[in-house]
Enzyme design. Structure first.
Site, short mmCIF file in Angstrom:
data_model
loop_
_atom_site.label_atom_id
_atom_site.label_comp_id
_atom_site.label_asym_id
_atom_site.label_seq_id
_atom_site.Cartn_x
_atom_site.Cartn_y
_atom_site.Cartn_z
N LYS A 1 2.20 -3.52 7.37
CA LYS A 1 2.39 -3.75 5.93
C LYS A 1 3.85 -3.46 5.56
O LYS A 1 4.45 -4.18 4.75
CB LYS A 1 1.46 -2.85 5.09
CG LYS A 1 0.00 -3.23 5.12
CD LYS A 1 -0.31 -4.57 4.48
CE LYS A 1 -0.14 -4.61 2.98
NZ LYS A 1 -0.58 -5.89 2.39
N TYR B 1 -1.50 -0.29 11.09
CA TYR B 1 -1.76 -0.98 9.81
C TYR B 1 -0.58 -0.80 8.86
O TYR B 1 0.00 -1.79 8.36
CB TYR B 1 -3.05 -0.46 9.16
CG TYR B 1 -3.16 -0.78 7.68
CD1 TYR B 1 -3.30 -2.10 7.24
CD2 TYR B 1 -3.10 0.22 6.71
CE1 TYR B 1 -3.39 -2.41 5.88
CE2 TYR B 1 -3.18 -0.07 5.36
CZ TYR B 1 -3.33 -1.39 4.95
OH TYR B 1 -3.40 -1.69 3.60
N THR C 1 0.83 -1.20 0.00
CA THR C 1 0.00 0.00 0.00
C THR C 1 0.87 1.26 0.00
O THR C 1 2.00 1.24 0.51
CB THR C 1 -0.90 0.00 1.26
OG1 THR C 1 -1.42 1.31 1.47
CG2 THR C 1 -0.14 -0.40 2.52
N ASP C 2 0.33 2.34 -0.54
CA ASP C 2 1.06 3.62 -0.50
C ASP C 2 1.20 4.13 0.94
O ASP C 2 2.03 5.00 1.21
CB ASP C 2 0.36 4.67 -1.38
CG ASP C 2 -1.07 5.01 -0.96
OD1 ASP C 2 -1.62 4.35 -0.05
OD2 ASP C 2 -1.64 5.94 -1.56
N GLU C 3 0.40 3.55 1.86
CA GLU C 3 0.42 4.06 3.24
C GLU C 3 1.76 3.78 3.93
O GLU C 3 2.07 4.40 4.95
CB GLU C 3 -0.76 3.49 4.04
CG GLU C 3 -2.08 3.82 3.36
CD GLU C 3 -3.33 3.56 4.17
OE1 GLU C 3 -3.26 3.55 5.40
OE2 GLU C 3 -4.39 3.39 3.54
P1 NAD Z 1 -10.04 -6.95 2.76
O1 NAD Z 1 -9.99 -6.72 4.22
O2 NAD Z 1 -11.31 -6.67 2.03
O3 NAD Z 1 -9.65 -8.48 2.45
C1 NAD Z 1 -8.61 -9.15 3.11
C2 NAD Z 1 -8.79 -10.64 2.92
O4 NAD Z 1 -7.68 -11.32 3.53
C3 NAD Z 1 -10.07 -11.21 3.56
O5 NAD Z 1 -10.71 -12.09 2.66
C4 NAD Z 1 -9.56 -11.95 4.79
O6 NAD Z 1 -10.37 -13.05 5.16
C5 NAD Z 1 -8.18 -12.40 4.31
N1 NAD Z 1 -7.23 -12.63 5.41
C6 NAD Z 1 -6.93 -11.79 6.44
N2 NAD Z 1 -6.01 -12.36 7.25
C7 NAD Z 1 -5.72 -13.57 6.72
C8 NAD Z 1 -4.83 -14.61 7.08
N3 NAD Z 1 -4.07 -14.52 8.19
N4 NAD Z 1 -4.76 -15.71 6.30
C9 NAD Z 1 -5.53 -15.83 5.19
N5 NAD Z 1 -6.40 -14.87 4.79
C10 NAD Z 1 -6.49 -13.75 5.55
O7 NAD Z 1 -8.83 -6.11 2.15
P2 NAD Z 1 -8.66 -5.47 0.71
O8 NAD Z 1 -9.11 -4.07 0.75
O9 NAD Z 1 -9.21 -6.39 -0.33
O10 NAD Z 1 -7.06 -5.43 0.60
C11 NAD Z 1 -6.34 -6.51 0.01
C12 NAD Z 1 -4.87 -6.17 0.03
O11 NAD Z 1 -4.59 -5.00 -0.70
C13 NAD Z 1 -4.28 -5.95 1.43
O12 NAD Z 1 -3.02 -6.55 1.49
C14 NAD Z 1 -4.16 -4.43 1.54
O13 NAD Z 1 -3.11 -4.06 2.39
C15 NAD Z 1 -3.86 -4.08 0.09
N6 NAD Z 1 -4.29 -2.72 -0.33
C16 NAD Z 1 -5.60 -2.34 -0.16
C17 NAD Z 1 -6.01 -1.07 -0.61
C18 NAD Z 1 -7.45 -0.62 -0.48
O14 NAD Z 1 -7.75 0.55 -0.78
N7 NAD Z 1 -8.38 -1.47 -0.07
C19 NAD Z 1 -5.07 -0.21 -1.21
C20 NAD Z 1 -3.76 -0.65 -1.36
C21 NAD Z 1 -3.38 -1.92 -0.93
P1 TYD Z 2 -10.54 4.48 4.71
O1 TYD Z 2 -11.57 4.10 3.71
O2 TYD Z 2 -10.60 3.89 6.07
O3 TYD Z 2 -9.12 4.23 4.02
P2 TYD Z 2 -7.63 4.66 4.52
O4 TYD Z 2 -7.68 5.05 5.93
O5 TYD Z 2 -6.85 3.39 4.31
O6 TYD Z 2 -7.20 5.77 3.60
O7 TYD Z 2 -10.58 6.05 4.88
C1 TYD Z 2 -10.39 6.91 3.78
C2 TYD Z 2 -10.43 8.34 4.30
O8 TYD Z 2 -11.74 8.62 4.79
C3 TYD Z 2 -9.48 8.56 5.45
O9 TYD Z 2 -8.87 9.84 5.33
C4 TYD Z 2 -10.37 8.52 6.69
C5 TYD Z 2 -11.71 9.03 6.17
N1 TYD Z 2 -12.89 8.44 6.83
C6 TYD Z 2 -13.89 9.27 7.35
O10 TYD Z 2 -13.83 10.51 7.25
N2 TYD Z 2 -14.96 8.70 7.96
C7 TYD Z 2 -15.08 7.34 8.09
O11 TYD Z 2 -16.08 6.85 8.70
C8 TYD Z 2 -14.05 6.48 7.57
C9 TYD Z 2 -14.13 4.99 7.69
C10 TYD Z 2 -12.97 7.10 6.93
#
Ligand code: NAD
Ligand code: TYD
Length: 352
Positions: free
Chosen positions: A169, A165, A137-139
């Site tokens: 990562k 988090y 992630t970019d975070e």
């Molecule tokens: P999500 O929470 O929707 O899905 C995570 C999945 O991983 C779930 O199905 C969960 O059951 C599974 N999981 C968790 N712990 C596990 C373990 N110990 N063993 C096996 N399975 C496990 O998350 P997401 O938003 O789909 O993110 C997926 C990936 O992409 C993550 O690695 C996250 O860091 C990365 N990512 C997400 C975003 C975003 O905006 N959502 C952006 C950049 C990177």
């Molecule tokens: P989120 O979807 O949790 O993603 P991330 O924290 O990984 O960027 O949040 C996106 C942005 O929205 C973040 O700046 C926090 C804000 N946010 C709210 O203002 N209210 C909310 O209830 C949530 C969940 C997030």
């Protein structure tokens, strides 16, 4: 081209979109989805593909070393896409333990399986370890200032994670780097900005706000909504990950972003307009602890070297389509919000 991918975390938001994306883009590729089905893993996301001959589900935890050894060590996969993670910043602030276990230690378990495969392979006793893409992630880069829009995260930006988090990562990022450097394993990393699209767990800001508005509830905006995120449609992210798996250079990191920076207030106003609601539906709530101000990705390396750029993320169309998906798929998110989706899991896989 890869033939059989082991996808970790395939029952979550990005993982389930990745399965659909790959089956459409590469009809001959098989995917085994290894997922522990934590609260955010929802087998209903892929219910229609359960009987597809190209798809297999294995319930398991990436931290379960013997299971990972049997699964990956079997040699049936030529690619691993590692997405399994604890993914929500607010939960990591409440309890960092599951984040370190899944995101850092879980990644190390997978890397050690590859390392043992490499040793056996060199002794002529087994198949080579598969290529491995770590979806980060970019975070991990920390936070950029709001004032100077010229500053972007590049792959050379130092890792300065600010939340439990992103720290967990970044632990995975550092291990991937170290295992490539030390053992020469074929490992790659993607660092992506915030995703939006269908099947996102309604704790993340876009599905939370859209579904709240459908239910007639207000949307909880942290602080004054000044924080900025770079929004990318999940299918663009899936395409980037597949591109890196197929054509990335071993050991490299690729930033993935939408070139689509929006403040949370701007995002909220856009969602309110799409949903036909007024600003009275905003409830300003206490800010998140340690809330990163701005994420913004320079994705020029993946464009220059691998020819990937986002094509599905342009606003307002992409945001409208996502809001419409939650309007049209009310049953999906109502079952998630009520917890009923777990019944499906228990019927299929027993009590968790
Ligand atoms: P999500 O929470 O929707 O899905 C995570 C999945 O991983 C779930 O199905 C969960 O059951 C599974 N999981 C968790 N712990 C596990 C373990 N110990 N063993 C096996 N399975 C496990 O998350 P997401 O938003 O789909 O993110 C997926 C990936 O992409 C993550 O690695 C996250 O860091 C990365 N990512 C997400 C975003 C975003 O905006 N959502 C952006 C950049 C990177
Ligand atoms: P989120 O979807 O949790 O993603 P991330 O924290 O990984 O960027 O949040 C996106 C942005 O929205 C973040 O700046 C926090 C804000 N946010 C709210 O203002 N209210 C909310 O209830 C949530 C969940 C997030």
């Amino acid at each position: 081209m890869v033939k059989h991918i082991l996808l970790t975390g395939g029952s979550g938001f990005i993982g389930s979109n990745f399965v659909r994306f790959v089956f459409n883009a590469r009809p001959g590729v098989k995917i085994t989805n290894l997922d522990a089905l934590t609260y955010s893993g929802n087998p209903e996301n892929l219910a229609d593909l359960e009987h597809d001959a190209r798809y297999r589900f294995v319930k398991g935890d990436i931290g379960d070393a013997p299971l990972m050894e049997r699964l990956i060590g079997s040699g049936e996969f030529d690619g691993v896409v590692h997405m399994a993670a604890e993914s929500h910043v607010d939960r990591s602030i409440m309890d960092a333990g599951p984040f370190v276990r899944a995101n850092t230690l879980g990644t190390q378990v997978l890397l050690d399986v590859l390392r043992r495969m490499q040793v056996r392979h060199k002794e002529g006793k087994g198949p080579p370890p598969p290529r491995f893409v770590y979806v980060s992630t970019d975070e991990v880069y920390g936070s950029l200032p709001l004032e100077d829009k010229s500053q972007l995260f590049t792959e050379e930006t130092p890792l300065q994670p600010n939340s439990p988090y992103s720290a967990s990562k970044a632990g995975g990022d550092c291990l991937v780097r170290a295992y490539h450097h030390t053992f020469g394993l074929d490992l790659l990393t993607t660092r992506c900005s915030n995703n939006f699209g269908p099947y996102q767990f309604p704790e993340k800001v876009i599905p939370l706000f859209v579904t709240n508005l459908i239910e007639g509830k207000q949307v909880p905006l942290y602080g004054v909504g000044a924080n900025v995120r770079d929004w990318l449609h999940v299918e663009d992210h899936c395409e980037a990950v597949l591109t890196v798996l197929e054509r990335g250079v071993s050991g490299e990191v690729y930033n993935v972003g939408g070139n689509n920076e929006r403040s949370n207030l701007e995002l909220t106003h856009a969602i309110l307009a799409i949903m036909g609601k007024g600003k009275d539906m905003i409830r300003n709530v206490e800010d998140r602890l340690g809330h990163d101000l701005r994420y913004a990705i320079d994705a020029s390396k993946i464009k220059r070297e691998l020819g990937w750029q986002p094509t599905r993320s342009a606003w307002p169309k992409a945001l409208e389509a996502t809001c419409r998906w939650y309007v049209d798929n009310r049953k999906w998110w109502e079952r998630v919000k009520s917890g009923a989706y777990r019944e499906y899991y228990e019927r299929q896989y027993g009590t968790r």
